[in-house]
Design a protein around this motif. Sequence first.
Motif, mmCIF file in Angstrom:
data_model
loop_
_atom_site.group_PDB
_atom_site.id
_atom_site.type_symbol
_atom_site.label_atom_id
_atom_site.label_comp_id
_atom_site.label_asym_id
_atom_site.label_seq_id
_atom_site.Cartn_x
_atom_site.Cartn_y
_atom_site.Cartn_z
ATOM 1 N N ALA A 402 0.854 -1.191 0.000
ATOM 2 C CA ALA A 402 0.000 0.000 0.000
ATOM 3 C C ALA A 402 0.886 1.237 0.000
ATOM 4 N N ARG A 403 0.355 2.320 -0.546
ATOM 5 C CA ARG A 403 1.040 3.603 -0.497
ATOM 6 C C ARG A 403 0.602 4.333 0.763
ATOM 7 N N LEU A 404 1.547 4.957 1.443
ATOM 8 C CA LEU A 404 1.263 5.650 2.697
ATOM 9 C C LEU A 404 1.235 7.158 2.445
ATOM 10 N N VAL A 405 0.119 7.791 2.815
ATOM 11 C CA VAL A 405 -0.066 9.225 2.550
ATOM 12 C C VAL A 405 -0.416 9.943 3.847
ATOM 13 N N GLN A 429 7.135 -3.390 6.719
ATOM 14 C CA GLN A 429 8.295 -3.183 5.863
ATOM 15 C C GLN A 429 8.085 -1.898 5.080
ATOM 16 N N LEU A 430 9.086 -1.029 5.126
ATOM 17 C CA LEU A 430 9.008 0.300 4.506
ATOM 18 C C LEU A 430 9.958 0.363 3.331
ATOM 19 N N TYR A 431 9.438 0.782 2.185
ATOM 20 C CA TYR A 431 10.249 0.917 0.982
ATOM 21 C C TYR A 431 10.202 2.371 0.509
ATOM 22 N N GLN A 432 11.371 2.901 0.185
ATOM 23 C CA GLN A 432 11.428 4.277 -0.311
ATOM 24 C C GLN A 432 12.407 4.356 -1.473
ATOM 25 N N PRO A 433 12.259 5.366 -2.327
ATOM 26 C CA PRO A 433 13.143 5.484 -3.489
ATOM 27 C C PRO A 433 14.590 5.690 -3.049
ATOM 28 N N PRO A 434 15.552 5.278 -3.894
ATOM 29 C CA PRO A 434 16.957 5.516 -3.571
ATOM 30 C C PRO A 434 17.245 7.005 -3.403
ATOM 31 N N ALA A 435 18.335 7.328 -2.734
ATOM 32 C CA ALA A 435 18.689 8.726 -2.445
ATOM 33 C C ALA A 435 18.694 9.563 -3.721
ATOM 34 N N GLY A 436 18.127 10.766 -3.608
ATOM 35 C CA GLY A 436 18.120 11.691 -4.740
ATOM 36 C C GLY A 436 16.955 11.511 -5.676
ATOM 37 N N ARG A 437 16.091 10.533 -5.404
ATOM 38 C CA ARG A 437 14.934 10.323 -6.278
ATOM 39 C C ARG A 437 13.647 10.618 -5.525
ATOM 40 N N ALA A 438 12.709 11.203 -6.231
ATOM 41 C CA ALA A 438 11.407 11.498 -5.619
ATOM 42 C C ALA A 438 10.496 10.289 -5.776
ATOM 43 N N GLU A 459 -1.204 7.160 14.701
ATOM 44 C CA GLU A 459 -2.109 8.158 15.262
ATOM 45 C C GLU A 459 -2.024 8.201 16.782
ATOM 46 N N SER A 460 -2.055 7.020 17.433
ATOM 47 C CA SER A 460 -2.132 7.010 18.896
ATOM 48 C C SER A 460 -0.797 7.298 19.570
ATOM 49 N N GLU A 461 0.323 6.900 18.947
ATOM 50 C CA GLU A 461 1.625 7.072 19.579
ATOM 51 C C GLU A 461 2.403 8.277 19.068
ATOM 52 N N TYR A 462 2.120 8.704 17.820
ATOM 53 C CA TYR A 462 2.883 9.804 17.239
ATOM 54 C C TYR A 462 2.020 10.998 16.826
ATOM 55 N N GLY A 463 0.709 10.869 16.917
ATOM 56 C CA GLY A 463 -0.179 11.974 16.567
ATOM 57 C C GLY A 463 -0.215 12.282 15.084
ATOM 58 N N ALA A 464 0.098 11.308 14.231
ATOM 59 C CA ALA A 464 0.128 11.526 12.779
ATOM 60 C C ALA A 464 -0.927 10.657 12.103
ATOM 61 N N GLN A 465 -1.929 11.307 11.524
ATOM 62 C CA GLN A 465 -2.960 10.564 10.799
ATOM 63 C C GLN A 465 -2.484 10.274 9.380
ATOM 64 N N VAL A 466 -2.781 9.067 8.891
ATOM 65 C CA VAL A 466 -2.388 8.684 7.539
ATOM 66 C C VAL A 466 -3.545 7.945 6.872
ATOM 67 N N ARG A 467 -3.446 7.853 5.568
ATOM 68 C CA ARG A 467 -4.377 6.994 4.836
ATOM 69 C C ARG A 467 -3.559 6.089 3.922
ATOM 70 N N LEU A 468 -4.127 4.955 3.604
ATOM 71 C CA LEU A 468 -3.469 3.980 2.757
ATOM 72 C C LEU A 468 -4.163 3.935 1.401
#
Length: 542
Positions: A402-405, A429-438, A459-468
Amino acid sequence: MTSQHEIARRRTFAIISHPDAGKTTLTEKLLLYGGVIQLAGAVKAKRGRASAVSDWMEMERERGISITTSVLQFPYHGFQLNLLDTPGHADFSEDTYRTLHAVDGAVMLLDRAKGVEAQTRKLFRVCKQRAIPIFSFVNKMDRAGRDPFDLIGEVESVLGIGVYPITWPIFRGGVFRGVWHRVARRVYLFDADHAASSATLGAERPPVEVTGIDDPLVRAELDDDGYDRLRQDAELLELAGDGFDQERFLQGALSPLFFGSAINNFGLEAFLESFCELMPAPRPRATDQGPVEPSRDEFSGFVFKIQANMDRAHRDRVAFVRICSGKMTRGMKVTHVRSGKEIRLANPSQFMARDRTVVDEGFPGDVVGVHDPDLFEIGDTLTGGSRFSFEPIPSFAPEHFARLVMVDPMKRKQFARGIEQLAQEGTIQLYQPPAGRAGDLVLGALGQLQFEVVKYRLESEYGAQVRLEPVPWQLARWPSRADGAPLDLEALSDAVEGMVVLDVRGRPVVLFDRAWALQTAERLHPEFVFGETASGVVVRAA
């Protein structure tokens, strides 16, 4: 007491099962018999009833399931038991796989009515691959279910392991009333008033009568039919097979079998006594420089679990370390092998779920929590100065993506810290683009419920709401060069029909949108190997 004595009395084990087999209930009852708690709680707490001690996370208490491994340490008859209560739900099986690296044995819990279930088979295979000694415990004998002999046949045929029943269930008119301990040749008779399937009755240890099979009391309690069946079953068991083979058990090829009912505590005392006798003390651990004996003077251990925010007030991160050799003392300096840094174990702790106690010393087999200054990764080795490393703990290819927004861009800092910490502790498991890429952050999970846990905890531990949001990816593979040469990410991106990203440890991962794309890459580019699991660090070209 000497270190050798302390090592000999350690028993470090996990309980594995399919969901709803009664694993957390059994854990609670072992704590009851260990004298750690005076009243056992129920997994699904109702008003006026205590909730399970081992389920400490709020989401676990709300849903009545185990989401994360709990570490529980308690004494029993001179032994020091280190129990790792693992999640039963298949969506959290990676946490269980990591935990199985830290134990010396496992208790496989089976539901009397359902026998060997899907998740049980998966976890058993991991135990067998690691040659972990396995105890089998058939639970829910207070309910209607399969014939005990049928269950033995199923375990042997489905799992391919020998079974040696040590206790055997005793009935009166279909009601579970006790167990016959074949090795000790004792009958454990339970009070008829406590025979109902009731968490209320099972909150305390039940009255039990221990006697010989020839005692007239046994016939009186079971009536003629129940007593005759016990005698017949006992004779059949003696005629059916060979005696208990300790070597086969230690190799994971023979499982001692027990019967009981965790809900009302029947059969647990007989199980615990035999368990402590048969369960091996800490054994040598494999490293890249050969096995390390528990009796080695130098301290060593490895990190198998990281948990953020166990203490919400301090926002701390705890690394759980399995001690493999030597003696740990409070305040000692150790070497973090991967980074080469020297760190101090200022306040090592032992646990009862979330509750912790600072300890002055620890021995092989013990699990201690140490403060993580954003340094540790799962699988890291700690030593007294040597530069060997314990065998790596693998990451498994996820099956859901899923994409995390972010919902609120003003919470970017909380979001970034939260998702990084959850990924480092293995929640996702978190995947992100290599350095320097958006590009967007992509999450990978073994089960859909992991996504819910991430949203809830952000949300409960960091106060950050997200959608998938949905993504097309269906497969993830860790690539490497077949010849062992450094991996060039540009060449890899040009070669495959997929997205090249990095995991939380900086290892390249290729995401494919269908199996055909993976098969094509394997066929056209034999210079690359696409692994379903990853351990260690893949060498990349500069």
